[in-house]
Design a protein around this motif. Structure first.
Motif, mmCIF file in Angstrom:
data_model
loop_
_atom_site.group_PDB
_atom_site.id
_atom_site.type_symbol
_atom_site.label_atom_id
_atom_site.label_comp_id
_atom_site.label_asym_id
_atom_site.label_seq_id
_atom_site.Cartn_x
_atom_site.Cartn_y
_atom_site.Cartn_z
ATOM 1 N N PRO A 194 0.830 -1.221 0.000
ATOM 2 C CA PRO A 194 0.000 0.000 0.000
ATOM 3 C C PRO A 194 0.856 1.260 0.000
ATOM 4 C CG PRO A 194 -0.715 -1.558 1.697
ATOM 5 C CD PRO A 194 0.609 -2.054 1.184
ATOM 6 N N ALA A 195 0.268 2.354 -0.414
ATOM 7 C CA ALA A 195 0.970 3.637 -0.417
ATOM 8 C C ALA A 195 1.140 4.146 1.000
ATOM 9 C CB ALA A 195 0.179 4.646 -1.239
ATOM 10 N N ALA A 196 2.208 4.907 1.217
ATOM 11 C CA ALA A 196 2.372 5.590 2.492
ATOM 12 C C ALA A 196 1.327 6.703 2.567
ATOM 13 C CB ALA A 196 3.774 6.177 2.589
ATOM 14 N N ALA A 197 1.052 7.158 3.755
ATOM 15 C CA ALA A 197 0.030 8.186 3.943
ATOM 16 C C ALA A 197 0.305 9.402 3.062
ATOM 17 C CB ALA A 197 -0.013 8.600 5.414
ATOM 18 N N GLY A 198 -0.687 9.767 2.285
ATOM 19 C CA GLY A 198 -0.562 10.948 1.441
ATOM 20 C C GLY A 198 0.229 10.738 0.167
#
Length: 214
Positions: free
Chosen positions: A110-114
């Motif tokens: 998953p992508a990191a926050a933001g």
């Protein structure tokens, strides 16, 4: 001594069917490299025997491979008019696999926050290739089409070659089969996957095995 004798008897019994088969003559493969074995019609992808191998350069030290499998889709083919062929296939990116569990996990991380994922993220959409033009020459062809990957659609041309055709044995379904290989090279940055460039090459070589049945 008894154990060794029993093992020898077991080995001999196992070898008997092979000896009988050899005496009857070796079986022949149902597939032929003769294009005359191709029959026309609409074929369905044999997902268990179709795959896309991708290769990238890793740090300039080695190539590294991965595989997309479970290819689905159709091929419409007329041996008398090969330029009219149409192919429409879907490749589930979510089932990507490599020799490293850690790397496979990173591709779907998953992508990191933001931010956005380094590669495909945890729920990537299927990739899709739909042909728009076929130019055949003997047993090879240039297949141009639209490749959709990571939400981006770009034109791609495959260098394809006929591999084999024929009817499968009844015990294996008895279907008509036809198979091809193909290669192309894409830039992953064109499809929004730019993580690690140039340490991991932008250019990705694709080696395709496409099996179809009807």
């Amino acid at each position: 001594m008894r154990i060794a004798y029993a093992a020898l008897l077991t080995l001999s019994a196992t070898a008997l069917p092979l000896a009988a088969l050899t005496a009857q003559g070796a079986p022949t493969k149902p597939g032929s490299k003769n294009p005359a074995a191709i029959t026309g019609g609409t074929y369905t992808a044999d997902s268990g025997h179709s795959l896309v191998k991708w290769t990238v350069d890793h740090l300039g030290f080695t190539p590294y491979y991965g595989i997309f499998g479970d290819v689905a889709g159709t091929l419409t083919l007329d041996p008398k008019n090969p330029n009219a062929a149409k192919v429409d296939v879907t490749i589930p990116v979510s089932k990507v696999t490599t020799a490293s569990a850690g790397l496979t996990s990173h591709l779907l991380k998953p992508a990191a926050a933001g931010g956005k994922p380094d590669f495909f993220g945890p729920a990537p959409a299927d990739a899709k290739f739909v042909s728009t033009r076929v130019v055949a020459s003997g047993e090879t062809a240039k297949i141009t089409g639209n490749l959709t990957l990571n939400g981006v659609t770009k034109p791609v041309t495959l260098d394809a070659a006929f591999y084999g055709a024929g009817k499968a044995p009844a015990m294996m379904g008895g279907k008509e089969n036809v198979g091809f290989t193909a290669t192309t090279t894409i830039k992953r940055s064109d499809f929004g996957v730019a993580y690690g460039i140039p340490m991991v090459s932008d250019e990705v070589k694709l080696d395709i095995v496409a099996a179809f049945q009807k």
